[in-house]
Every structure is written in structure tokens, then in C-alpha cells.
Design a protein around this motif. Structure first.
Motif, PDB file in Angstrom:
ATOM      1  N   UNK B 106       0.820  -1.213   0.000  1.00 13.48           N
ATOM      2  CA  UNK B 106       0.000   0.000   0.000  1.00 13.48           C
ATOM      3  C   UNK B 106       0.853   1.262   0.000  1.00 13.48           C
ATOM      4  N   UNK B 183      -6.181   6.022   8.471  1.00 12.93           N
ATOM      5  CA  UNK B 183      -6.417   5.231   7.274  1.00 12.93           C
ATOM      6  C   UNK B 183      -5.238   5.384   6.333  1.00 12.93           C
ATOM      7  N   UNK B 184      -5.021   4.367   5.533  1.00 15.18           N
ATOM      8  CA  UNK B 184      -3.985   4.416   4.500  1.00 15.18           C
ATOM      9  C   UNK B 184      -4.609   4.555   3.125  1.00 15.18           C
ATOM     10  N   UNK B 185      -5.687   5.318   3.028  1.00 18.11           N
ATOM     11  CA  UNK B 185      -6.436   5.426   1.771  1.00 18.11           C
ATOM     12  C   UNK B 185      -6.014   6.651   0.973  1.00 18.11           C
ATOM     13  N   UNK B 186      -5.931   6.489  -0.356  1.00 17.38           N
ATOM     14  CA  UNK B 186      -5.666   7.626  -1.257  1.00 17.38           C
ATOM     15  C   UNK B 186      -6.944   8.382  -1.580  1.00 17.38           C
ATOM     16  N   UNK B 187      -8.069   7.764  -1.358  1.00 19.37           N
ATOM     17  CA  UNK B 187      -9.348   8.413  -1.652  1.00 19.37           C
ATOM     18  C   UNK B 187     -10.301   8.113  -0.511  1.00 19.37           C
ATOM     19  N   UNK B 188     -10.928   9.147   0.017  1.00 20.82           N
ATOM     20  CA  UNK B 188     -11.900   8.940   1.085  1.00 20.82           C
ATOM     21  C   UNK B 188     -12.760  10.188   1.174  1.00 20.82           C
ATOM     22  N   UNK B 189     -13.934  10.130   0.585  1.00 24.42           N
ATOM     23  CA  UNK B 189     -14.828  11.296   0.581  1.00 24.42           C
ATOM     24  C   UNK B 189     -16.009  11.080   1.516  1.00 24.42           C
ATOM     25  N   UNK B 190     -15.697  10.734   2.753  1.00 31.33           N
ATOM     26  CA  UNK B 190     -16.766  10.523   3.741  1.00 31.33           C
ATOM     27  C   UNK B 190     -16.783  11.665   4.746  1.00 31.33           C
ATOM     28  N   UNK B 191     -16.982  12.869   4.233  1.00 32.90           N
ATOM     29  CA  UNK B 191     -17.154  13.996   5.153  1.00 32.90           C
ATOM     30  C   UNK B 191     -16.017  14.990   5.121  1.00 32.90           C
ATOM     31  N   UNK B 192     -16.035  15.906   6.073  1.00 32.31           N
ATOM     32  CA  UNK B 192     -15.097  17.026   6.070  1.00 32.31           C
ATOM     33  C   UNK B 192     -13.664  16.557   6.260  1.00 32.31           C
ATOM     34  N   UNK B 193     -12.759  17.340   5.702  1.00 32.27           N
ATOM     35  CA  UNK B 193     -11.354  16.985   5.712  1.00 32.27           C
ATOM     36  C   UNK B 193     -10.717  17.405   7.044  1.00 32.27           C
ATOM     37  N   UNK B 194     -11.002  16.638   8.068  1.00 33.41           N
ATOM     38  CA  UNK B 194     -10.449  16.933   9.396  1.00 33.41           C
ATOM     39  C   UNK B 194      -8.937  16.822   9.404  1.00 33.41           C
ATOM     40  N   UNK B 196      -6.667  17.610   7.176  1.00 34.00           N
ATOM     41  CA  UNK B 196      -5.942  18.810   6.770  1.00 34.00           C
ATOM     42  C   UNK B 196      -6.225  19.996   7.681  1.00 34.00           C
TER      43      UNK B 196
END
Lengths: 470, 470
Positions: B106, B183-194, B196
Motif C-alpha cells: 500500500x 487510514x492508508x487510503x488515497x481516496x476517502x470522501x466521507x465527510x469534512x477533511x479533518x 488537513x
């Protein structure tokens, strides 16, 4: 005068009477692209400038009326159409469609939110540069919508998602104020990262009115190849080898299971498939800074070694731009072919690449037990760990009844397995209406509480796209 | 028992008496690296686990005592040492120093916040992979501090800053709860970008306890070259040409004015300088996926054409790894050489690349008028638009008096000019204490109001690193 009439008067004063739509067929704004959510707007308002957007937001706030921001209305999760109450104003952004600036030396472009993605791509190309954001809806989606949903697409592996391409934003807040944050800087550590907070917030924290985007030099050559793998493990092995050998030259890595391409063959028999059917087919894209001959040489060396090492059993490198495009067309025909086959239960999941094979093996078996005869359309951006893992009804079964009876159960099986493998139930489509009620099951409770706190602080009255995400 | 004694008892219960320091010489935690801020801690607390961090935060909150999170104490803006009041608890993170996991397939690594950056780099290298975050303090700064300040460094041009390398976080909130977001994910659109939001928040919104970082394949060759340019415009022209020709292979592009290298020559005469002195010298780094011969060929073609086109008037490609390292050493000796010369007035600015030459011309002239004889140490990460634009006292002038009398005026001249050119007054160092009072002059007022709203929502009692950033 009723409160509704007073608001409509106020909106007309903001944008002109012709741009406040309340009569006639408003389906273009009220019905989503998948035809799954049909709402009823109090009005559709079409501002043409940031100041008009701010005025509309202030007018709605003064009347306590909620706002649904909308770009090209191509979202897949019901986040951009009004609910059925008839009390929400649709804020259509498509008239904010100016490219404000291209700065070639800085490799940046500033576009208004309503610009169609393809128009932004073309403006960059006309300046000899590349905006590496590309997705199926690019002919009608808007850059504002792309940013509000943090769109993904086919080039994330090398260039990142929409968030990674965004350097600066202009945003109208819930109070109707304007944050002028259109910087073209690669580095700026002057406080909290508001930009990334608005990106991906699906119109619930503010309204993006313009963005400064990072451009890239155009590669000297872009070339595709296809390879056939016996197993998903082999696809993952090929990915690792390609990343090592091609480095950032690897700009796309898509995987398609046999059934995906069989559906394309069934519904679009005129499309030539370069490789004979197999369990898995991979599409690789190489963006090369040197030129076509160098790109071909690198592809052939990679695929030759992969063949010799047993990771793949056949491969084809595109011989021309037309062949490259045909390979991509094959990949992009999968969503259309599955639609021809009938509606299915869609999932947009992300997993650590290292867990994908194990996830697919156990989840496929669980689904086969629960829904004998179900057929998996399993394809996607393997390089990003992102699969579109779609469950098609058994052959001959009534599709509408299948969806109604089994969707919840199938979602539960798939998403519980995703969570068990450390994945995400929405990789690139967002939460919107579709997954809002599922989110609390899968999201860390502290994260949810933080999200709610942020929402309350930036939109205390809950007027921006209420009922979405949270 | 006094309130202070009760808190110290509570802290001892959280982490053990030996890890609550209140006596003796605490300068290692109370004095910053630049020796500019010397505070007084109520106590220095050294937890060893996320649960201990959460317990310490809860204990401090129960007593209404504020917390200053601290990593390797290498920050440059006074953001990691306590104030002089003796009422703040320093939360030293250096005992959370485990590499929790490396996932080679990964391309991810999960490290606790207190890991020294170099140890994380080495763990990645031991797995055959690269963590492309590199900066002068890497031998003592921690990854938690790097993320809390969104550190930059020398490889941002290709790989992005610390933010771009962070996929997931574990954070203790102001309420002492734990967000499990590793998480080790390159994509994750489950809500606000906490993620960053916490990255770059300088310990004012939460305490980062661990992070999952994106790794990259190691390039087959890394090679450096130096080139001499007559003007800054020519440096910018060479940058554009190198980006076009080398694509993402270009992993470093540093510019140094003549005075920077003259200071190195004066104070470190034993260092060989490959090129004769000139107005500007550029250091280029190429990370190549194919190997040294290919890298050299590309460098020589680029620099040959740049020479022929008049962008540069001399160049040298490193002939060995040792020569590459010597070139970097020259660049990295500039901060040390200027320290030998005497304290100076430092700026860490970012500008659109297209504005850099105009900025330097007009600002240099304004400074020469205001401070006759002042000497500019102007160098930095030109590829990112980031300059360390430092003003050295005129030769022979008393340095301490110069700083005391002129620092405010010089900052005003430089930062006003930065703002006029669309730049940032803090590219990579952050705001901390140093620039907090300047921020309202240069930050968009709506952005500041949004930042304050976010701060109030996530740390309503203002106990996390108060007085920093905002």
C-alpha cells in the motif's frame, strides 16, 4: 405579501427577474442525473457573479430559507437537488463561467465555479499546459462541483484528486460574506487550512465561487497498454512493479473483472477488445516527459518482465493515439454497458491496496451466499485502491424488485466488509443524501462529533444544503 | 493542597511521577531552538501512549490549565515553548516514538508523533521505499511536529509538503477524546477533511498522536547539477524549461544569490564551489526512475540547451553521489554561514513564481533606500516560490542594535511587498508567536473570522496552545 413572495422579490433584486425561476419545467435542476431524487424547489436562482451569490445567500438567510448549491447536476449521491418540501432555493452556479486568469510561469489557472470542467481543460491546453482532472462527466460537470465533492477520476494515481489540484479558493460563507482566498501559492502556512475544509464539504459549509488550480506541463507522450491477469493478486503485483519501474510516469492503472468486459462485449459488440477474455484485465497509462519512442520502450520492458515473471499472461501496447483512446473507451463503456444490462447496486469503495484481494475474495463469497446468481461488475481505479464494486441482479430477475428488496442488505454486506478491511464507503462520490444515514455506522464517532462542531461553527443556522453529509 | 499541586498529582497519575518534570533545568523544553523565546512551564509531561496523552489533556482541562504540545523543539516561530507565566503544561511527545506499521504493497507507514523524522525516513528506506520529506532539522524534529506545522523542505516541488504526504491521523481532541483516523487510503470522501484541518494548526486544535504517511518508490537515481544565471528572471526561465523537460523527475530547484554563496565562501572556505561566483546560482535535483546514465543524459541535454539559449552561462553536473551531496551541503551551509556572519532579519515568504523577479527587484531597492548598506541573503526553494529572504546588517554595524532598531520596519517593507504581489508571509515555518500579531494585517478578514470560528468550535475553552496562530 407572503414570506415566499417577499423572498422571491428579494432574489429578483439580487440577480434580475429573468434569473429567478419558479414556473414551468424545472426538472433540469430538480431531478438528479441518476433520476433517483426528484425534488421541488422554492426557486432556482442563477447569479452571474460572486457578489450576486453573496447577495442571494444573504437574502435567503434573512428569510431563514435553506440553499442547495448546484453545479452541473452530475452528482451521484443526491447532494445537489432540492428536497421535496418546496422550501429550498437551488443556487445554480453555471452562469459564473469565466476563466479569470492563466499564469503560465506560475502554472496556475483561476476559474469561476460554474466553468464546465472540459472548458477548463481546454483553456489549460490552449496555454500549452495540462489540468489533470478527468472524469466521465467532464462535458457537463463544473469545476465548482468537482471541488465541492473532491472529485477523483482517472489520473489521481499521479496527480491526486481535485483537492490536490486546488491552490486557492473564493468562497461565499453562510453569512453571505466573501473569503478572497485565490492564491496561486504552493506553500502558505498562515493559519488553518480553510481551503481543504471547503473542498469536499458538498456545499454544506460555504459556496465555492472560484478557484485557483495547479496546472502541469503537458507530457511529451501519453500511451496506454492492456494486460491480462489470472488473479486480482497478480493485478496488485503488476501495480507495484509498474510503480517501481515507471515512477510518476504511471498516470493510470485501472482494473476490470471479466464480467465487466463481457457486458461491454454483449452490449457494444462493435468495440474491439485487444485481449481475449480473462479473469482480470488491467489498463495502464504512461505519461512520459520524453516522447512516444521512450514511452513504448519503457512499456515493453515492463510488460515483457511481467510476462516472464508470470504476473500477466498477455499484453498489448497501443500503437497509436487512436488505439490508446479505444482502450480508454472500452474502460469507460463499462458504466454504460451495466446500465444497458439494467440498474444495479453501486458501491464506490476505497481500500488499502494491500487488502483489495482479500476483501474481494471474502466479500464475493458472502454475496454469492446471500444472493445466489448475483453478478459482480467489479472495476475501477486500482492504483488508488478505488473500486466500483457493483452488484447486478441474477440473470432474468426483475431488476426493480431486486433493488427494492435487496439493496439495503447488499450495501450492509459490502460496507461492513469495507470497514473491516480499513476502507471507505465513499472513495470519490461523496456522501450527499444517499449515504448520509449510513455514515454514523462507519465513521469514527469522534470524527462525526468534530464534523458536527465544524458545521455548527460555519453554518450555525443550518441553511447550507441541510440534510446532506450530516 | 493547592490547585497546582492537585494538577501535578493528577498528571503523575496519568503518566507516572518520573514523567512529570517540575524541578531542575527544563531549558530543553522551555527555550526554543533559536534561543529567542524562553518560557516557564508549570510542568513538562512526557506521555508514552495515545491513551496517556488523552488522560493528560483531560486532567489539564479539568483544572482549566492550558497545554503547549511539543515535538523536537526545532520550530522557528516560537510555537512550541510555553509562555513566561509558569501556568502552562508542556506536553512533550517524544516518548510516542514507535513505527506502528509499514504496508509495502500500500506504500504506507504509520508512525507515532514523537518519531524523529530521520528515524521515519530510515524505516521507509529499510523497506526499500522513500519518505520524501527532508529538511535541515530532520535529525531532531519529530513527524508530529512536521505535521502540526505542515513542514516543507527540499522535495516539495515533486512530492508536496508534509500535508501532501499524510493520509491519516490519530488525534487527541481538546476534550481529551481520541479520533481514530489512521487510514492508508488515497481516496476517502466521507465527510469534512479533518486531517488537513489538524495538519498545520500548530497544536491549537488538537494533539496529533500518530499519522499514516504515503511512501514512494525509491528513484533508481538521484542526481544534482548547478547552473549559474545572470538574473533572477533567467532562474525562473530555467525552472520552466526544467519542469517541461524533466516533468516530475525534477525533484529540487533551489536558487541562491551571490551574497549567500559569498558568505559560505567566507566562513567555510574549505568547501569547494563548483562554479565561479555569479549573481545567481541554481541547484537542480533530478530523481530518475531509470538510472544514473539516463539521469545524466537528461541533465546534460537540458543544461546544454539552456546554455545555448542564454538562460545560464555555466553549469556542472555532479559526477558522483559524493559530488551531489557536496552540492546540497553548499546549499545547506547558507543558514550556518549567515549565523556565523551574525543574526539577521529572517523572512520565509512565498510568491507566485511569475512575480518573484519583480518582487525582488522592487523590494531590494526599497530596502536599500531604507537601510543603506544592508546585505540580502536571498535563497530558497524557487521551484515552490519560497524564498528565505533575509536582511543582514550593513558590514561593521552592531548586529543586536540593528535587529532591535530595524526589525519591525524591515518586516513591514518586506511583508507589505509580499502582500502586494499576492504572496504569503509564512511559506513553511508557520505563524506561532512570531507572526501572530502580524497576521491580521495580511490575512483576509473573512478567513480570520472563519479560523476563529473553527478554533472556538474545536477548543471552546482555548486551552490548546493559546496565543499561537490566532
Amino acid at each position: 405579501m407572503s414570506a415566499r413572495a417577499a423572498l422571491i422579490d428579494a432574489l429578483r433584486a439580487c440577480v434580475g427577474a429573468a434569473q429567478v425561476l419558479t414556473e414551468g419545467d424545472l426538472a433540469a435542476w430538480e431531478l438528479d442525473w441518476r433520476r433517483r431524487w426528484r425534488g421541488k424547489a422554492l426557486a432556482v436562482v442563477r447569479p452571474a457573479s460572486t457578489q450576486e451569490v453573496a447577495a442571494v445567500v444573504r437574502a435567503c438567510a434573512a428569510h431563514g430559507v435553506s440553499i442547495v448549491p448546484q453545479g452541473g447536476n452530475t452528482g451521484l449521491v443526491g447532494g445537489g437537488v432540492p428536497d421535496a418540501s418546496g422550501t429550498q432555493v437551488v443556487l445554480s452556479m453555471t452562469r459564473l463561467a469565466r476563466i479569470r486568469e492563466i499564469d503560465r510561469a506560475n502554472l496556475t489557472l483561476t476559474a469561476e465555479a460554474g466553468c464546465v470542467l472540459q472548458a477548463v481543460q481546454q483553456a489549460a491546453a490552449a496555454a500549452g499546459l495540462l489540468l489533470p482532472l478527468s472524469l466521465a462527466a467532464e462535458g457537463s460537470c463544473t469545476i465548482g462541483g468537482n471541488l465541492a465533492t473532491n472529485a477523483g477520476g482517472t489520473q489521481v494515481l499521479r496527480y491526486g484528486n481535485a483537492r490536490a489540484l486546488c491552490l486557492g479558493l473564493e468562497v461565499v460563507t453562510a453569512a453571505g460574506e466573501v473569503w478572497h482566498g485565490l492564491t496561486g501559492l504552493r506553500k502558505d502556512n498562515t493559519g488553518y487550512d480553510l481551503r481543504d475544509l471547503f473542498v469536499g464539504s458538498e456545499g454544506t459549509l460555504g459556496v465555492i465561487t472560484a478557484a485557483t488550480l495547479a496546472l502541469h506541463p503537458q507530457p511529451a507522450a501519453t500511451m496506454t497498454a492492456m494486460a491480462r491477469c489470472a488473479t486480482l493478486e497478480a493485478c496488485v503485483g503488476l501495480l507495484g512493479m509498474a510503480q517501481q519501474r515507471l515512477g510518476p510516469g504511471l498516470s493510470g492503472f485501472e482494473a476490470m473483472n471479466g464480467f465487466s468486459l463481457a457486458l461491454v462485449a454483449r452490449h457494444f459488440p462493435q468495440q474491439r477488445q485487444p485481449l481475449a477474455p480473462g479473469p482480470w484485465t488491467v489498463l495502464l497509462e504512461l505519461s512520459d516527459a520524453e516522447g512516444p519512442a521512450h514511452a513504448r520502450e519503457r512499456f515493453e520492458a515492463l510488460l515483457g518482465d511481467a510476462l516472464e515473471g508470470g504476473l500477466i499472461d498477455d499484453a498489448a501496447v497501443a500503437e497509436s493515439l487512436a488505439q490508446s483512446q479505444a482502450m480508454w473507451h472500452l474502460r469507460e463503456s463499462i458504466p454504460l454497458a451495466q446500465a444497458e444490462e439494467g440498474l444495479n447496486i453501486k458501491h464506490d469503495i476505497a481500500l488499502p491496496v494491500s487488502r483489495i484481494a482479500a476483501f474481494c475474495e471474502s466479500t464475493g463469497a458472502a454475496l454469492a451466499r446471500a444472493v445466489p446468481g448475483m453478478r459482480l461488475v467489479n472495476f475501477g481505479h486500482l492504483g488508488d485502491g478505488n473500486l466500483h464494486y457493483n452488484v447486478q441482479a441474477p440473470e432474468g430477475v426483475d431488476v426493480a424488485a431486486f433493488l427494492q428488496q435487496r439493496e439495503h442488505e447488499v450495501n450492509r454486506i459490502v460496507h461492513d466488509a469495507v470497514a473491516a478491511h480499513g476502507g471507505s464507503i465513499s472513495a470519490e462520490h461523496g456522501i450527499g443524501t444517499l449515504k448520509r444515514d449510513e455514515l454514523p455506522r462507519y465513521k469514527d464517532p469522534t470524527a462525526l462529533a468534530l464534523m458536527r462542531a465544524v458545521k455548527r461553527s460555519l453554518d450555525p443556522r443550518g441553511l447550507l444544503n441541510p440534510g446532506r453529509v450530516l
